[in-house]
Structures are given as structure tokens and as C-alpha cells.
Design a protein around this motif. Structure first.
Motif, PDB file in Angstrom:
ATOM      1  N   GLU A   2       0.059   7.494  -0.284  1.00 20.52           N
ATOM      2  CA  GLU A   2       0.267   6.052  -0.123  1.00 20.52           C
ATOM      3  C   GLU A   2      -0.063   5.282  -1.386  1.00 20.52           C
ATOM      4  OE1 GLU A   2      -1.687   4.381   3.181  1.00 20.52           O
ATOM      5  OE2 GLU A   2      -0.395   5.346   4.657  1.00 20.52           O
ATOM      6  N   LYS A   3       0.754   4.304  -1.656  1.00 26.80           N
ATOM      7  CA  LYS A   3       0.529   3.431  -2.793  1.00 26.80           C
ATOM      8  C   LYS A   3      -0.612   2.469  -2.447  1.00 26.80           C
ATOM      9  CE  LYS A   3       3.372   0.894  -6.099  1.00 26.80           C
ATOM     10  NZ  LYS A   3       3.213  -0.551  -5.903  1.00 26.80           N
ATOM     11  N   PRO A   5      -2.318  -0.754  -1.890  1.00 23.35           N
ATOM     12  CA  PRO A   5      -1.774  -2.123  -1.750  1.00 23.35           C
ATOM     13  C   PRO A   5      -2.564  -3.176  -2.529  1.00 23.35           C
ATOM     14  CG  PRO A   5      -3.023  -1.531   0.210  1.00 23.35           C
ATOM     15  CD  PRO A   5      -3.019  -0.304  -0.672  1.00 23.35           C
ATOM     16  N   GLY A   8      -1.030  -5.124  -5.626  1.00 19.72           N
ATOM     17  CA  GLY A   8       0.062  -6.014  -5.217  1.00 19.72           C
ATOM     18  C   GLY A   8      -0.457  -7.272  -4.545  1.00 19.72           C
ATOM     19  N   THR A  29       5.984  -9.161  -0.142  1.00 14.99           N
ATOM     20  CA  THR A  29       7.054  -8.478   0.588  1.00 14.99           C
ATOM     21  C   THR A  29       7.080  -6.988   0.237  1.00 14.99           C
ATOM     22  OG1 THR A  29       8.316 -10.521   0.537  1.00 14.99           O
ATOM     23  CG2 THR A  29       9.528  -8.555   1.123  1.00 14.99           C
ATOM     24  N   GLN A  30       6.855  -6.667  -1.037  1.00 11.10           N
ATOM     25  CA  GLN A  30       6.819  -5.264  -1.468  1.00 11.10           C
ATOM     26  C   GLN A  30       5.663  -4.522  -0.802  1.00 11.10           C
ATOM     27  OE1 GLN A  30       6.874  -5.621  -5.767  1.00 11.10           O
ATOM     28  NE2 GLN A  30       8.946  -4.774  -5.866  1.00 11.10           N
ATOM     29  N   VAL A  31       4.486  -5.145  -0.818  1.00  8.19           N
ATOM     30  CA  VAL A  31       3.316  -4.506  -0.194  1.00  8.19           C
ATOM     31  C   VAL A  31       3.558  -4.318   1.305  1.00  8.19           C
ATOM     32  CG1 VAL A  31       0.885  -4.791   0.402  1.00  8.19           C
ATOM     33  CG2 VAL A  31       1.667  -5.335  -1.904  1.00  8.19           C
ATOM     34  N   GLY A  33       6.290  -4.084   2.895  1.00  5.61           N
ATOM     35  CA  GLY A  33       7.344  -3.124   3.190  1.00  5.61           C
ATOM     36  C   GLY A  33       7.027  -1.702   2.776  1.00  5.61           C
ATOM     37  N   SER A  34       5.901  -1.523   2.063  1.00  5.35           N
ATOM     38  CA  SER A  34       5.599  -0.199   1.497  1.00  5.35           C
ATOM     39  C   SER A  34       5.035   0.769   2.536  1.00  5.35           C
ATOM     40  CB  SER A  34       4.580  -0.335   0.369  1.00  5.35           C
ATOM     41  OG  SER A  34       3.324  -0.720   0.907  1.00  5.35           O
ATOM     42  N   GLY A  35       4.643   0.227   3.700  1.00  7.10           N
ATOM     43  CA  GLY A  35       4.088   1.109   4.733  1.00  7.10           C
ATOM     44  C   GLY A  35       2.623   1.436   4.514  1.00  7.10           C
ATOM     45  N   SER A  36       2.026   0.936   3.414  1.00  6.49           N
ATOM     46  CA  SER A  36       0.607   1.234   3.204  1.00  6.49           C
ATOM     47  C   SER A  36      -0.246   0.357   4.104  1.00  6.49           C
ATOM     48  CB  SER A  36       0.232   1.043   1.740  1.00  6.49           C
ATOM     49  OG  SER A  36       0.627  -0.226   1.295  1.00  6.49           O
TER      50      SER A  36
END
Length: 243
Positions: A2-3, A5, A8, A29-31, A33-36
Motif C-alpha cells: 500500500e502507498k 497516504p 498526499g 482524490t488520489q489518496v 482512490g488509492s485504496g490505502s
């Protein structure tokens, strides 16, 4: 793997602090949507920043996303028609976002988990342990609203030995313009059983959110000092639909 979060979310807060709201929203939005996975505390600075800059609807859309993810748990007593979050104090407030916040002082104590409720398991208790004649606003919640819409605020209150004629009451203001909206309910004084408190108001043409608070204004009549206890429960805010 996992990235993380955190960078971000920190970037979103930083960009919004610099009024780069589109870039901030993109980072969020990126964070999102990242699923983390992340906690409410990680997003809190960004939400608080948006609120402090009057971007209520943006903050509300993030709050709703967090509810959808389960990052923010909706109170069990949540009634879809009620705009208040955690209106019956059934869970300890986050003290941020669109939940209850407290501003205790040496002269006012706030208990969000008082076990003598009107309904459910908890109520709010505001205690004035030391006689003092001051303007107090120990508890409040920010609620997004629609401009020019009429609303009805209801709650249940009781009191024990409130000494001052200027007892606690509910107050609704526009956090960005008190002159645009400042509605106040009847005060609760003396010792009273649970009773309904109501307040009708209309959001101003520019009003995007209201601050719903427990307020005790300074008294000008003897005995001025306030002591005693005030309980609040089942706070509900609804738009009025006129037929």
C-alpha cells in the motif's frame, strides 16, 4: 504494497493553506482512490483548513466520503432527516469536522457522555461549578445548510439549580457573518425536568453553514453569576417544508 497516504494528505492540507484548492482536491482524490487506509486524524488538518476558509461544501463532500469508507462512524441513532451529526451524543465527538466541539474553561466543564439521557444512553452535561458572570459558548457544531432555506432546530434540555436568569440556551449563527444570522432559543433557568426547546430560523442569502451552540450570555440582572448544571439531548435540525 500500500502507498502511504500521509504525504498526499499533508500535500492537500499544504495546498489548501496556500489557497490552491483545486490542487488540494486533486491530491485528496488520489489518496481517496488509492485504496490505502488512513484514520480520521490524518485527514483532519485538511478538513479543518477547508472549514476555516469557509469551504463548507467541499469539506462536507470529503466528510461524506469518509462516512462511506467507515473512517467516520455514523452515530447509531442517526436519523437520515436530521442534519445534526451525533445529535444525541451517543458516541464521543471527534471535536472536529461536522461533529461536536467543546470550548471548556476554568468556569465551565463539558461531559459528552453523561449517563442520564432523555433518550439513548448518553446526553451532554454542561456544568457551571463556580459562580461566574461571563459569556460562555462551551459546545458547538458546524452544520452545512442551504442558503435562504427555513429550518427548525429542536432539542430536549433539563437543568439543576441554574442560578442566573441568563441561563443556557441554543443559539444558531452564521459563522462567517453573525450579523446575517443570530437566532436564540429561550433560556433554561432554575431546576427543570426534560423539556423541548425549539428554534426556527432562515439561512441568509450567503449562508452556507450554521454554528449550532449551547450559549450563555453575560447577565445584566442580579444574581448575575451562573452556577448549576444543564443537560442537552436529541438535538435535531431539519429543513422546513412549507406546503
Amino acid at each position: 504494497d500500500e502507498k502511504d497516504p500521509q504525504p498526499g494528505l499533508a500535500f492537500a492540507d499544504f495546498m489548501s493553506a496556500n489557497h490552491q484548492f483545486d490542487a488540494a482536491h486533486q491530491a485528496w482524490t488520489q489518496v481517496a482512490g488509492s485504496g490505502s487506509r488512513f484514520s480520521f486524524a490524518a485527514v483532519q488538518p485538511y478538513i479543518e483548513r477547508l472549514l476555516s476558509q469557509g469551504r463548507y461544501h467541499e469539506a462536507q463532500s470529503i466528510w461524506s466520503q469518509l462516512e462511506g469508507r467507515g473512517t467516520i462512524v455514523k452515530a447509531k441513532d442517526n436519523d437520515p432527516g436530521n442534519l445534526m451529526f451525533n445529535g444525541s451524543f451517543e458516541q464521543l465527538p471527534l471535536g472536529a469536522g461536522f461533529d461536536w466541539r467543546s470550548q471548556p474553561s476554568a468556569y465551565v466543564s463539558v461531559d459528552f457522555a453523561d449517563a442520564s439521557p432523555y433518550m439513548g444512553e448518553h446526553s451532554l452535561c454542561v456544568d457551571f461549578p463556580v459562580g461566574q458572570n461571563d459569556d460562555f459558548e462551551p459546545v458547538f457544531e458546524i452544520v452545512p445548510v442551504v442558503s435562504n432555506q427555513a429550518y427548525s432546530l429542536t432539542a430536549y434540555a433539563r437543568s439543576s439549580d441554574i442560578t442566573s436568569d441568563s441561563g443556557p440556551r441554543l443559539r444558531v449563527t452564521d459563522p462567517d457573518c453573525t450579523a446575517c444570522l443570530n437566532a436564540v432559543s429561550d433560556a433554561t433557568v432554575g431546576s427543570t425536568p426534560w423539556h423541548k426547546v425549539t428554534l426556527q430560523f432562515t439561512a441568509g442569502p450567503q449562508t452556507q453553514a450554521v454554528r449550532v451552540s449551547v450559549w450563555r450570555p453575560r447577565s445584566r440582572v442580579f444574581p448575575m453569576e451562573i452556577s448549576g448544571s444543564f443537560w442537552l439531548d436529541a438535538v435535531s435540525l431539519r429543513p422546513e417544508h412549507h406546503s
